[in-house]
Motif scaffolding. Structure first.
Motif, PDB file in Angstrom:
ATOM      1  N   HIS A   1       0.849  -1.185   0.000  1.00  0.00           N
ATOM      2  CA  HIS A   1       0.000   0.000   0.000  1.00  0.00           C
ATOM      3  C   HIS A   1       0.888   1.239   0.000  1.00  0.00           C
ATOM      4  O   HIS A   1       1.830   1.337   0.797  1.00  0.00           O
TER       5      HIS A   1
ATOM      6  N   ARG B   1      -5.007   2.315   8.745  1.00  0.00           N
ATOM      7  CA  ARG B   1      -5.860   1.181   8.367  1.00  0.00           C
ATOM      8  C   ARG B   1      -5.080   0.069   7.684  1.00  0.00           C
ATOM      9  O   ARG B   1      -5.593  -1.018   7.502  1.00  0.00           O
ATOM     10  N   TYR B   2      -3.842   0.364   7.251  1.00  0.00           N
ATOM     11  CA  TYR B   2      -3.125  -0.599   6.414  1.00  0.00           C
ATOM     12  C   TYR B   2      -1.819  -1.073   7.032  1.00  0.00           C
ATOM     13  O   TYR B   2      -0.878  -1.412   6.320  1.00  0.00           O
TER      14      TYR B   2
ATOM     15  N   SER C   1     -11.319  -1.291   3.466  1.00  0.00           N
ATOM     16  CA  SER C   1     -10.681  -2.178   4.445  1.00  0.00           C
ATOM     17  C   SER C   1     -11.624  -3.281   4.900  1.00  0.00           C
ATOM     18  O   SER C   1     -11.188  -4.286   5.450  1.00  0.00           O
ATOM     19  N   SER C   2     -12.935  -3.103   4.628  1.00  0.00           N
ATOM     20  CA  SER C   2     -13.884  -4.165   4.970  1.00  0.00           C
ATOM     21  C   SER C   2     -14.039  -5.175   3.837  1.00  0.00           C
ATOM     22  O   SER C   2     -14.777  -6.143   3.975  1.00  0.00           O
TER      23      SER C   2
ATOM     24  N   HIS D   1     -12.000   4.627   2.414  1.00  0.00           N
ATOM     25  CA  HIS D   1     -11.026   3.625   2.862  1.00  0.00           C
ATOM     26  C   HIS D   1     -11.605   2.714   3.938  1.00  0.00           C
ATOM     27  O   HIS D   1     -11.208   1.540   4.031  1.00  0.00           O
ATOM     28  N   LYS D   2     -12.532   3.231   4.728  1.00  0.00           N
ATOM     29  CA  LYS D   2     -13.198   2.365   5.702  1.00  0.00           C
ATOM     30  C   LYS D   2     -13.917   1.225   4.993  1.00  0.00           C
ATOM     31  O   LYS D   2     -13.833   0.055   5.396  1.00  0.00           O
TER      32      LYS D   2
END
Length: 854
Positions: A674, A695-696, A819-820, A815-816
C-alpha cells in the motif's frame, strides 16, 4: 559548397565578387548566391543573380558554364511559377552542354519535372543522366539523381523501387561531406517510411533531418510539408494545419518560392478538412488551385481540386455539377498514376449516392474499391469504405458488415505499429466512417447483440493493450527530469508574482521534445487480443447490469446488458446531453465553495434531464445489482451518481465493455503493498493520509521531500493500492501532460506509462484527475486512461473541482469501506451516504467516479 555548408558558401561567393574576378569566376559566384537565394531566400534576388551568372558565362565563352547556369536558372524559374520560361532555359542548357554537364542539366530538368508533377518525364530524364554521372565517377550528382528517382517512384506508389534507390544513394552520401544533401536523404527516407505505413519511423527520420538542417541554418519548407502529411496520417490534423500556416507566413516573409507556397497551401487545406474546418479548407485549396494552374502544374492542381471538392461537400454544397468535377479530377489522377486516384473515385461515389444517382455511384465506387487489395493501409481503407458504401446502397447488410470488418482490420494492423498511446488513440479517427456504417447496418437490420458487438469493435481500442513501454532512452529521461524542474520553477515564480515568460518558453520546448521522442516509439503488439464475447460479458455481470451508450446519427442508443440478454432502448440527442453535462459541471464548480446551496436544486434537475436523455426507459430496468456505465467519449465527464436512478446504486464507469471484462479478470499483485502519497500545496495538506495509513498496517507513506516523482513511481510500480493526495492539472491542449503535482514538479501521463505495472487500485483525491480529452473516433487521453491498460483494475478520481476540506471525510469513509473488503464502486457509494447532507458534501461525492471493476 552550397549544399555542404550553405552559409559558408554564400560568404565565400560574396568574397569572390569583392576581388574583381574574371567573368568565369564571377559567373560561379553569382550562381552560388542565386542557388542560396532560390532555396532559402528571396526568389527575386535569385533570378537576378542567375541571369548575371549566365551573362558572365557567355562573356567567358564557356558553353559548359552557360549550360550549367541555364539549368540552375530553369529550376529557379519553375519554382517562381514561370514554368514556360523555365522549360525553355532547360532546352537551351541541354543544347549548350555536352557529356557530364548535359547529364547534370538533365538531372535538374528531371527535378523540375517532379516539381511540376510530370513524373514520367522526370523518370526519363533522370534515367538518361544516371549512367553518364556514374561513368564520370561523379559521386555527389549520382547520389542526388538516385535520391530524386526514388522520390519520383514514391509519388507513383512504387515503394520497393524507391527503397532500393534510397539505399544506393545513402551508401554514396556516406562517402561525401555534403551535409545538406545528407539531411535531404534522411528526409527522403522519412517520406519512404511514411509511404510504407511506418508512421513512428517517418516521424523519427523527419525529426532527425530537421536537426541536421538546423545545424546548417537553412529553412525547411519541404520538410514541413512532409511532416504535416505524416501528422495528418497520425490523426494530428490541427497540428499539421498550424505548422503549414506558420511555414507559409515565413515563406511569404522572405519572398520564397511560389511553388512551395502552393504546396504549403494545399497541405493546410488537407489539414483543415481533416480537422473539421471545411471553410478554411475551401479558402486554402482555392488559392492553391489558382497557383498550380498558373504554374502549369497539372498533377498538383488535380490534387488541390480533390481537396476543394471534398471540402465543398463537407460544407453542404453537394450537386450534380460537383459530381462531374469529382469525376474529372478522379480521371486526371488516374491518368497520372497518382495514389490519390481512389480517393477521387470514392468522393465522386459519395456525392452521387447523396443525389440518389445509383448507377453512377456504383460505377465510381467500384473503381475506388479496387484499392482495397494492395498499397498502404490508408489506401486500402479507402477501398473498403467504397465497398461498404455501395453495399449499403444496394441494401446488403452482410456486405456492409464484411467490408467494415475488413477495413477496420487493416487499421488495427496499422495501429499495432504505433507505440505511443496518443497516436493509437488519434489514428482511430480514420476508421470512424467504417465503424459508423457498421453500427447503422446493425441498428437497421440486426439485433441488440450485433449492435453491441459493433459498438465495442471501435470503442476505446487504444486502451485494449498497454502502450509500448518507452525504451531506456537517456535523452527522454533527461528531458522528463528537466521538464519537471522547469515546470516547478515556473509554478514557484507564479506564486511569488515573478515573471515567467522565459520559463514557459523553455517548458514548451521541453514538452515538444518529450512528445517528439514518445511519438517515435514503434509498437510491437501483434494484435489486439480476442474479439469481444457477449456471452462472457453476460456471464461475468451476474446480477449486475452494464449500460453501453452508442451514438448513431447524433442520437443515443441505450444497450442494457444483463439477466442473460441484451436489450436496446432509445435515448435522446447527444448534443442535448452534452449541454446538460456542461451545465452540471458548472454547477459542481460553484458547489465546491461554501454558500452554493442555491445551485443544488438546478443541478439535481439537470441530473433528471440527463437520465431521460442517456438512459430513457432503461432507467426503470436496471435491476437491483451494481451498474457499469460505458459512455461515449464525449460524455466522459457526466457525474453518473447524480442521475436519480443511479444515486443509491453501486456504479462504476468503463471506457468499454471489453475494458471492464479485462479489469474484472485482473488479479491483484502478490504482496499487497500500500502506497500513500501527499503532494505539496493542498489546503488540508492531504489531511486524510495519516488517518488512512493506520488502516493498512505499515504502508509506504511518501510526503514532503520524499514525495518526489522518481521515488513515487518506484513505489507505485506493482502496488496493490495507491492513494495520491496531490493537486491535479488537466491539459486540454496536450492531455499527455496532464499531471499530479509532486515535491519536485509535475508527474505527467508520460511518466505513468513508464510503469511496468500500475497499482491494482488507485485513488486520486484531488480536483480534475478524471478529466480526459476526447480524441480520434471514440477515444480518451488522460491520467485515468493511462492507468487502465497498465494493470490497474480500478480508479477513483474526480471529474470536477472539489473542496479540499470536504474531500477528507469522503476519503476516510471510502477507505473504511475498502478495508472491509468491498469494491471501489461500493465503497464510494457507501462513502457518499456517510457524508453530511449539505450541498457542499453532496457535490463533493458526486464529483468522484469509480472507473474499472476492482
Amino acid at each position: 559548397m552550397v549544399f555542404a555548408a550553405p552559409n559558408d558558401a554564400l560568404s565565400r561567393a560574396e568574397g569572390v565578387l569583392d576581388t574583381d574576378p574574371t567573368p568565369l569566376h564571377a559567373s560561379v559566384a553569382h550562381q552560388v548566391i542565386g542557388i542560396w537565394q532560390r532555396d532559402w531566400g528571396d526568389m527575386r534576388l535569385a533570378l537576378d543573380h542567375l541571369r548575371r551568372a549566365r551573362a558572365l558565362a557567355a562573356r567567358a565563352d564557356s558553353a559548359e558554364r552557360e549550360a550549367d547556369v541555364l539549368a540552375t536558372l530553369g529550376v529557379a524559374l519553375v519554382h517562381a511559377g514561370r514554368t514556360r520560361e523555365g522549360l525553355t532555359a532547360f532546352e537551351q542548357g541541354v543544347e549548350r552542354g555536352s557529356g557530364h554537364t548535359r547529364a547534370r542539366v538533365l538531372f535538374r530538368r528531371a527535378y523540375s519535372w517532379w516539381v511540376l508533377g510530370h513524373h514520367r518525364e522526370a523518370l526519363d530524364d533522370v534515367r538518361r543522366a544516371i549512367p553518364v554521372l556514374r561513368q564520370a565517377d561523379d559521386v555527389i550528382w549520382t547520389a542526388r539523381a538516385l535520391t530524386l528517382r526514388a522520390t519520383v517512384h514514391l509519388a507513383l506508389g512504387a515503394v520497393d523501387r524507391a527503397d532500393a534507390d534510397f539505399t544506393a544513394a545513402e551508401a554514396l552520401w556516406d562517402t561525401t561531406g555534403q551535409e545538406h544533401d545528407k539531411a535531404d536523404a534522411v528526409e527522403s527516407r522519412g517520406l519512404a517510411a511514411f509511404r510504407s505505413g511506418d508512421v513512428p519511423a517517418a516521424l523519427r527520420l523527419l525529426d532527425e533531418a530537421a536537426e541536421r538542417y538546423a545545424k546548417l541554418g537553412t529553412p525547411t519548407f519541404m520538410l514541413t510539408i512532409r511532416r504535416c502529411e505524416v501528422l495528418m496520417a497520425a490523426g494530428l490534423a490541427p497540428e499539421a494545419l498550424a505548422e503549414a500556416d506558420a511555414a507559409t507566413a515565413v515563406l511569404d516573409g522572405i519572398g520564397g518560392q511560389s511553388t512551395l507556397r502552393a504546396e504549403l497551401l494545399l497541405t493546410a487545406a488537407k489539414a483543415a478538412r481533416l480537422a473539421g474546418d471545411p471553410g478554411t479548407a475551401i479558402a486554402r485549396a482555392a488559392v492553391a488551385v489558382r497557383l498550380f494552374a498558373g504554374q502549369r502544374r497539372t498533377w498538383w492542381e488535380a490534387h488541390a481540386q480533390l481537396v476543394l471538392i471534398d471540402a465543398r461537400l463537407a460544407a453542404g454544397r453537394g450537386s450534380g455539377r460537383l459530381v462531374a468535377e469529382a469525376v474529372k479530377v478522379a480521371e486526371r489522377l488516374s491518368a497520372f498514376g497518382a495514389p490519390a486516384a481512389p480517393e477521387g473515385w470514392l468522393l465522386a461515389g459519395r456525392i452521387a449516392l447523396a443525389l440518389d444517382w445509383a448507377a453512377d455511384a456504383e460505377r465510381y465506387l467500384e473503381v475506388a474499391a479496387r484499392s482495397r487489395r494492395s498499397g498502404p493501409p490508408l489506401a486500402r481503407m479507402t477501398g473498403w469504405a467504397a465497398r461498404a458504401l455501395w453495399a449499403r446502397a444496394t441494401g446488403s447488410q452482410r456486405g456492409v458488415l464484411e467490408a467494415c470488418r475488413r477495413g477496420l482490420d487493416v487499421l488495427d494492423a496499422h495501429r499495432t505499429t504505433l507505440g505511443a498511446s496518443e497516436l493509437r488513440a488519434r489514428a482511430t479517427a480514420q476508421g470512424a466512417e467504417l465503424a459508423a456504417l457498421a453500427q447503422q447496418a446493425s441498428l437497421q437490420g440486426g439485433g441488440p447483440r450485433q449492435l453491441l458487438v459493433w459498438s465495442e469493435r471501435w470503442r476505446a481500442t487504444a486502451l485494449s493493450t498497454p502502450p509500448t513501454r518507452p525504451p531506456a532512452d537517456p535523452t527522454l529521461l533527461s528531458g522528463l527530469t528537466a521538464f519537471r524542474v522547469i515546470a516547478a520553477r515556473a509554478e514557484e515564480a507564479r506564486m511569488e508574482g515573478r515573471p515567467v515568460p522565459a520559463l514557459e518558453r523553455e517548458q514548451r520546448r521541453l514538452e515538444r521534445e518529450i512528445r517528439s521522442r514518445t511519438l517515435h516509439i514503434r509498437g510491437h503488439a501483434p494484435g489486439y487480443g480476442a474479439r469481444f464475447d457477449v456471452g462472457l460479458l453476460l456471464e461475468r455481470l451476474g446480477d449486475g447490469r452494464l449500460v453501453e451508450l452508442a451514438v448513431l446519427d447524433g442520437r443515443v442508443q441505450v444497450l442494457l446488458c444483463g439477466g442473460g440478454r441484451v436489450r436496446r432502448f432509445a435515448g435522446g440527442l447527444l448534443a442535448e446531453a452534452e449541454r446538460e453535462a456542461e451545465f452540471v459541471q458548472s454547477a459542481l464548480r460553484r458547489l465546491a465553495h461554501p454558500g452554493g446551496e442555491r445551485r443544488l436544486p438546478p443541478a439535481e434537475e439537470a441530473g433528471r434531464r440527463l437520465e431521460e436523455l442517456l438512459l430513457g426507459p432503461a432507467a426503470a430496468r436496471l435491476g437491483s445489482g451494481p451498474v457499469v456505465v460505458v459512455p461515449p467519449a464525449r460524455l466522459h465527464r457526466v457525474p453518473w451518481a447524480l442521475l436519480p436512478s443511479l444515486r443509491e446504486r453501486v456504479v462504476s464507469v468503463s471506457p468499454s465493455a471489453s475494458g471492464w471484462l479485462r479489469a474484472h479478470a485482473t488479479e491483484p499483485p502478490p504482496g499487497g503493498k500500500h502506497v500513500l502519497v501527499r503532494g505539496p500545496g493542498l489546503a488540508t495538506g492531504g489531511a486524510e493520509v495519516p488517518e488512512v495509513a493506520g488502516r493498512y498496517g505499515t504502508p509506504t507513506v511518501l510526503e514532503h521531500d520524499e514525495a518526489r516523482a522518481p521515488r513515487v513511481l518506484t513505489e507505485l510500480d506493482g502496488a496493490a493500492l495507491a492513494h495520491i493526495a496531490a493537486h491535479g492539472t488537466f491539459r486540454a491542449d496536450s492531455p499527455m501532460f496532464s499531471a499530479l503535482r509532486m515535491a519536485d514538479g509535475p508527474l505527467i501521463v508520460h511518466d505513468f506509462e513508464r510503469l511496468a505495472r500500475s497499482p491494482y487500485r488507485i485513488i486520486l483525491s484531488s480536483c480534475d484527475t478524471a478529466r480526459l480529452a476526447s480524441v480520434g473516433a471514440d477515444e480518451l487521453l488522460g491520467l485515468v486512461t493511462a492507468l487502465l491498460p497498465l494493470g490497474t483494475a480500478g480508479v477513483v478520481a474526480s471529474s470536477a473541482p472539489v473542496n479540499d476540506e470536504a474531500v477528507v471525510p469522503l476519503m476516510l469513509a471510502l477507505h473504511k469501506g475498502l478495508s472491509s473488503g468491498v469494491s471501489l464502486a461500493q465503497a464510494l457509494r457507501d462513502a457518499r451516504a456517510a457524508l453530511p447532507g449539505d450541498a457542499l458534501h453532496q457535490a463533493t461525492g458526486w464529483a468522484f467516479t469509480a472507473f474499472g471493476a476492482a
